[in-house]
Design a protein around this motif. Sequence first.
Motif, PDB file in Angstrom:
ATOM      1  N   LYS A 195      35.353  38.780  40.402  1.00  0.00           N
ATOM      2  CA  LYS A 195      34.611  37.864  39.297  1.00  0.00           C
ATOM      3  C   LYS A 195      34.868  38.115  38.035  1.00  0.00           C
ATOM      4  CE  LYS A 195      30.696  38.023  42.570  1.00  0.00           C
ATOM      5  NZ  LYS A 195      29.485  38.757  43.041  1.00  0.00           N
ATOM      6  N   ILE A 196      35.610  39.218  37.676  1.00  0.00           N
ATOM      7  CA  ILE A 196      36.208  39.693  36.389  1.00  0.00           C
ATOM      8  C   ILE A 196      36.856  38.753  35.993  1.00  0.00           C
ATOM      9  CG2 ILE A 196      37.327  41.333  35.237  1.00  0.00           C
ATOM     10  CD1 ILE A 196      36.710  43.352  37.276  1.00  0.00           C
ATOM     11  N   THR A 197      36.537  38.190  34.504  1.00  0.00           N
ATOM     12  CA  THR A 197      37.413  37.010  33.959  1.00  0.00           C
ATOM     13  C   THR A 197      38.293  37.598  32.936  1.00  0.00           C
ATOM     14  OG1 THR A 197      35.476  36.944  32.416  1.00  0.00           O
ATOM     15  CG2 THR A 197      35.493  35.425  34.216  1.00  0.00           C
ATOM     16  N   GLU A 198      38.085  38.568  32.210  1.00  0.00           N
ATOM     17  CA  GLU A 198      39.223  39.218  31.301  1.00  0.00           C
ATOM     18  C   GLU A 198      39.898  40.599  31.793  1.00  0.00           C
ATOM     19  OE1 GLU A 198      37.201  39.692  27.559  1.00  0.00           O
ATOM     20  OE2 GLU A 198      36.356  37.747  27.422  1.00  0.00           O
ATOM     21  N   ASN A 229      41.533  43.782  39.863  1.00  0.00           N
ATOM     22  CA  ASN A 229      41.648  42.737  38.995  1.00  0.00           C
ATOM     23  C   ASN A 229      42.128  43.158  37.639  1.00  0.00           C
ATOM     24  OD1 ASN A 229      42.199  40.138  38.423  1.00  0.00           O
ATOM     25  ND2 ASN A 229      39.958  39.628  38.273  1.00  0.00           N
ATOM     26  N   ALA A 230      42.731  44.138  37.593  1.00  0.00           N
ATOM     27  CA  ALA A 230      43.566  44.716  36.076  1.00  0.00           C
ATOM     28  C   ALA A 230      44.909  44.713  35.992  1.00  0.00           C
ATOM     29  CB  ALA A 230      43.089  46.188  35.980  1.00  0.00           C
ATOM     30  N   GLU A 231      45.419  44.587  34.834  1.00  0.00           N
ATOM     31  CA  GLU A 231      46.935  44.668  34.790  1.00  0.00           C
ATOM     32  C   GLU A 231      47.587  45.917  34.296  1.00  0.00           C
ATOM     33  OE1 GLU A 231      50.009  42.995  31.180  1.00  0.00           O
ATOM     34  OE2 GLU A 231      47.710  42.066  31.254  1.00  0.00           O
ATOM     35  N   ASN A 232      48.498  46.371  35.382  1.00  0.00           N
ATOM     36  CA  ASN A 232      49.508  47.628  35.128  1.00  0.00           C
ATOM     37  C   ASN A 232      50.443  47.255  34.165  1.00  0.00           C
ATOM     38  OD1 ASN A 232      50.939  49.773  35.363  1.00  0.00           O
ATOM     39  ND2 ASN A 232      51.730  49.472  37.397  1.00  0.00           N
TER      40      ASN A 232
END
Length: 320
Positions: A195-198, A229-232
């Motif tokens: 559900k995380i959009t950013e 849902n994060a970016e490494n």
Amino acid sequence: MKKLTTLLFLLMLTIGVLAACGEQKEQVKEQNIGNTSKTAETAFPVTIKDALDDEVTINQKPDKIVSLIPSNTEIAFAIGLGEEIVGVSNFDNYPEEVTAKEKIGDLTVNIEKIISLQPNLVLAHASTAHNITEGLQQLRDSGITVLVVNDAQTFNGVYDSIAMIGKATGATKEADSLIKDMQAKLAEIKDKAAKITEKKKVLVEVSPAPDIFTTGKNTFMDDMIGLINAENIANDQEGWIKIDEEAMITRNPDVIITTYGFYDDKAVETVLERAGWENVNAIKNKQVIDVDSDRVTRSGPRIVEGVEELAKAVYPEVFK
């Protein structure tokens, strides 16, 4: 000295894990360890193909087990084998009951000590087995069954490890139940993360300055960051790499995660005060968080707790 030895062990494991990734570490096949959907009790004798591709036969349910690495120990305890464990490594620290168990060494395994404990099963591990080949053979020559557990590089690999140990010890039902619980919890985390959009940009530091190492693609930690849902920001590189500080500053992480606070009690403070990083978002917003190294690096039952801790660190507003 103890802290240095512990750090050496952890770095050897993480870097060794990476070096082996893609070679033979995921060779343990589901048909060899049993389908995790089955709940039938293990009937002895059982034969299991271990991580070294050896056919290991266990003639009867083990009642005295020695574990050579913390992840194996945590799995054994989680499936109800605490009483059967008679020896653990010097690095074992969870659950609390392991403090009362006999210690069999750290980077150097005390083979004579293991033999004196008269185990009928030794749980070795693929990440370190190549360093103690002669010692493991000495155990076999003494009539002790040695099972080399796979070096899990994925969540499915962890499930395989649990299933293997469960089958080897007659705790198949308990192993199946544990796997299902872990899968259910992981599914909850993934659903919430979806559900995380950013997405936030994350830098993970697994060792402090001056040699700051981070985690690139094809590592467990990279998978965990993606799962929440994060970016490494180091995902364009392979494995565990020494960071280029200028490149990381340019990529401007929103969150910096450290995993070495267990031996450096000023880990967060040091990163926040690091020269040249003043304009990085994570520093400006004081989003530097140390997480429990054991939970996010040990390929055992608590790895799902590690994902949750990582999620709370990166997205506290979502994972409260």
